[in-house]
Motif scaffolding. Structure first.
Motif, PDB file in Angstrom:
ATOM      1  N   ARG A 139      19.491  -3.359 -40.789  1.00  0.00           N
ATOM      2  CA  ARG A 139      19.835  -2.425 -40.232  1.00  0.00           C
ATOM      3  C   ARG A 139      20.718  -2.026 -39.465  1.00  0.00           C
ATOM      4  O   ARG A 139      20.168  -1.873 -38.425  1.00  0.00           O
ATOM      5  N   GLU A 140      21.470  -0.939 -39.566  1.00  0.00           N
ATOM      6  CA  GLU A 140      22.801  -1.197 -38.410  1.00  0.00           C
ATOM      7  C   GLU A 140      22.788   1.056 -37.668  1.00  0.00           C
ATOM      8  O   GLU A 140      22.365   1.284 -36.361  1.00  0.00           O
ATOM      9  N   HIS A 141      22.992   1.435 -39.411  1.00  0.00           N
ATOM     10  CA  HIS A 141      23.000   2.781 -39.014  1.00  0.00           C
ATOM     11  C   HIS A 141      22.563   3.364 -40.246  1.00  0.00           C
ATOM     12  O   HIS A 141      22.321   2.757 -41.369  1.00  0.00           O
TER      13      HIS A 141
ATOM     14  N   LEU B 271      21.195  -4.013 -48.949  1.00  0.00           N
ATOM     15  CA  LEU B 271      21.301  -2.469 -48.154  1.00  0.00           C
ATOM     16  C   LEU B 271      20.685  -1.155 -49.174  1.00  0.00           C
ATOM     17  O   LEU B 271      19.885  -0.293 -48.541  1.00  0.00           O
ATOM     18  N   ASN B 272      20.384  -1.248 -49.879  1.00  0.00           N
ATOM     19  CA  ASN B 272      19.252  -0.480 -50.922  1.00  0.00           C
ATOM     20  C   ASN B 272      18.008  -0.713 -50.057  1.00  0.00           C
ATOM     21  O   ASN B 272      16.818   0.226 -49.962  1.00  0.00           O
TER      22      ASN B 272
ATOM     23  N   GLY C 258      27.362  -0.234 -43.094  1.00  0.00           N
ATOM     24  CA  GLY C 258      26.287  -0.115 -42.067  1.00  0.00           C
ATOM     25  C   GLY C 258      25.494  -0.199 -41.461  1.00  0.00           C
ATOM     26  O   GLY C 258      23.669  -0.274 -40.979  1.00  0.00           O
ATOM     27  N   ALA C 259      24.812  -1.383 -42.340  1.00  0.00           N
ATOM     28  CA  ALA C 259      24.234  -3.439 -41.333  1.00  0.00           C
ATOM     29  C   ALA C 259      24.962  -4.175 -40.213  1.00  0.00           C
ATOM     30  O   ALA C 259      26.159  -3.706 -40.188  1.00  0.00           O
ATOM     31  N   ARG C 260      24.157  -4.250 -39.650  1.00  0.00           N
ATOM     32  CA  ARG C 260      24.544  -5.773 -39.300  1.00  0.00           C
ATOM     33  C   ARG C 260      25.284  -7.013 -39.392  1.00  0.00           C
ATOM     34  O   ARG C 260      23.347  -7.205 -40.548  1.00  0.00           O
ATOM     35  N   ALA C 261      25.577  -8.081 -39.638  1.00  0.00           N
ATOM     36  CA  ALA C 261      25.801  -9.077 -40.547  1.00  0.00           C
ATOM     37  C   ALA C 261      25.941 -10.260 -39.688  1.00  0.00           C
ATOM     38  O   ALA C 261      27.054 -10.072 -39.174  1.00  0.00           O
ATOM     39  N   ASP C 262      24.963 -11.214 -39.455  1.00  0.00           N
ATOM     40  CA  ASP C 262      25.129 -12.255 -38.711  1.00  0.00           C
ATOM     41  C   ASP C 262      25.522 -13.587 -39.745  1.00  0.00           C
ATOM     42  O   ASP C 262      24.621 -13.715 -40.174  1.00  0.00           O
TER      43      ASP C 262
ATOM     44  N   CYS D 209      31.339  -8.447 -44.071  1.00  0.00           N
ATOM     45  CA  CYS D 209      32.500  -7.093 -43.694  1.00  0.00           C
ATOM     46  C   CYS D 209      31.845  -5.751 -44.407  1.00  0.00           C
ATOM     47  O   CYS D 209      31.868  -4.970 -43.863  1.00  0.00           O
ATOM     48  N   LEU D 210      31.433  -6.526 -45.716  1.00  0.00           N
ATOM     49  CA  LEU D 210      31.107  -4.982 -46.447  1.00  0.00           C
ATOM     50  C   LEU D 210      29.919  -4.592 -46.477  1.00  0.00           C
ATOM     51  O   LEU D 210      29.672  -3.455 -45.799  1.00  0.00           O
TER      52      LEU D 210
END
Length: 304
Positions: free
Chosen positions: A223-225, A69-70, A119-123, A113-114
């Motif tokens: 990154r999604e947001h 995330l960072n 703020g991320a997209r996770a596939d 889910c976390l």
């Protein structure tokens, strides 16, 4: 000679097994130089800037996600220390309580889910329904593009002849000619970063996780947001909450509500917010959709 007093046995690091190549070894450095020339070390640089040691023995998932995330430069939207906004493990409690994670760790779906909460997209790809070729392609794509996306792998350490059981690591690079992946192991007190054959890594994903009842696998995170949607939960920013709910599906709801069924000590912030009586109609509509999806996936009605 000075000895460290201890009530219980303690350890200082573990030697890597023969199938793994230490990043700082002569061979590991040569692999790095070759991979750099091949253009498959792009993800290494944003990740290594955030290289992090997990704060608890069972926080490998949280520690890995903090790094990612960072590295993606997502704003957590809430303070870490003083005036600074920065991801740390204690902020990643929107899906499960930290006490539960410290005791049991998290599953592959819970990590995804976390990531979405923040703020991320996770596939998610489970090894049982995926393939070595799919893993290789995902790692190749992620390591060839700086900052766009990162691959997190969940695997069984024992299959790699390492000590321990389930573990998460971010993938920091790839040597396509030698079919090696670089694992930036967040349990730095135990193992250094190391190269592993992708075939062996995929094999280590196949054992069933006893918590989820499914195999392990990998997650591609991007990154999604710009700002983590979960930050809106603390301020009841309904527009942001609606955007967050729009990105969820029934599987995410099962993860969020499953921790309630297991008797966690505190309700995740999302569920506290969504039980409020003053929900806007658009938020209610998203909740109705998620309830229907979750009910189709699980015979027990979700407690939203």
């Amino acid at each position: 000679m000075h000895r460290v007093p201890s009530v219980m046995p303690s350890y200082h690091k573990r030697p890597l097994p023969p199938g793994c190549i230490a990043f700082s070894s002569e061979e590991g450095r040569a692999v790095f130089r070759e991979a750099l020339a091949l253009g498959t070390m792009e993800s290494f640089f944003p990740l290594v800037e955030q290289f992090h040691t997990q704060a608890e023995p069972a926080f490998c998932g949280l520690g890995t996600l903090v790094m990612v995330l960072n590295a993606l430069e997502i704003d957590p939207g809430r303070a870490w220390k003083g005036p600074w906004r920065w991801f740390s493990e204690e902020q990643l409690d929107c899906c499960r309580s930290l006490d539960d994670v410290a005791r049991d760790g998290i599953t592959l779906t819970q990590l995804a889910c976390l990531a979405r909460c923040n703020g991320a997209r996770a596939d998610v790809s489970f090894a049982e329904t995926s393939s070595l070729e799919a893993l290789r392609a995902a790692v190749r794509e992620a390591t060839s593009r700086a900052k766009d996306d990162h691959v997190v792998v969940a695997y069984d350490r024992q299959t790699l002849d390492q000590t321990g059981s389930g573990h998460f690591s971010p993938v920091g690079g790839m040597h396509p000619d030698r079919d090696l992946a670089l694992l930036l192991d967040v349990a730095r007190f135990k193992y250094p970063p190391h190269w592993v054959p992708l075939e062996a890594l995929h094999r280590a994903m196949l054992p069933v996780d006893p918590t989820s009842g499914r195999s392990r696998g990998f997650v591609t995170i991007r990154r999604e947001h710009a700002v983590a949607p979960v930050a809106a939960l603390h301020e009841a920013d309904w527009a942001e909450v609606e955007r967050f709910l729009r990105d969820l599906d029934g599987t995410d709801v099962l993860v969020l509500t499953g921790c309630l069924r297991e008797g966690v000590s505190s309700t995740p912030p999302l569920l506290e917010l969504l039980r409020r009586p003053d929900l806007p109609e658009t938020v209610r509509q998203h909740l109705a959709r998620l309830r229907a999806q979750a009910t189709a996936l699980d015979a027990r009605p979700p407690p939203l």
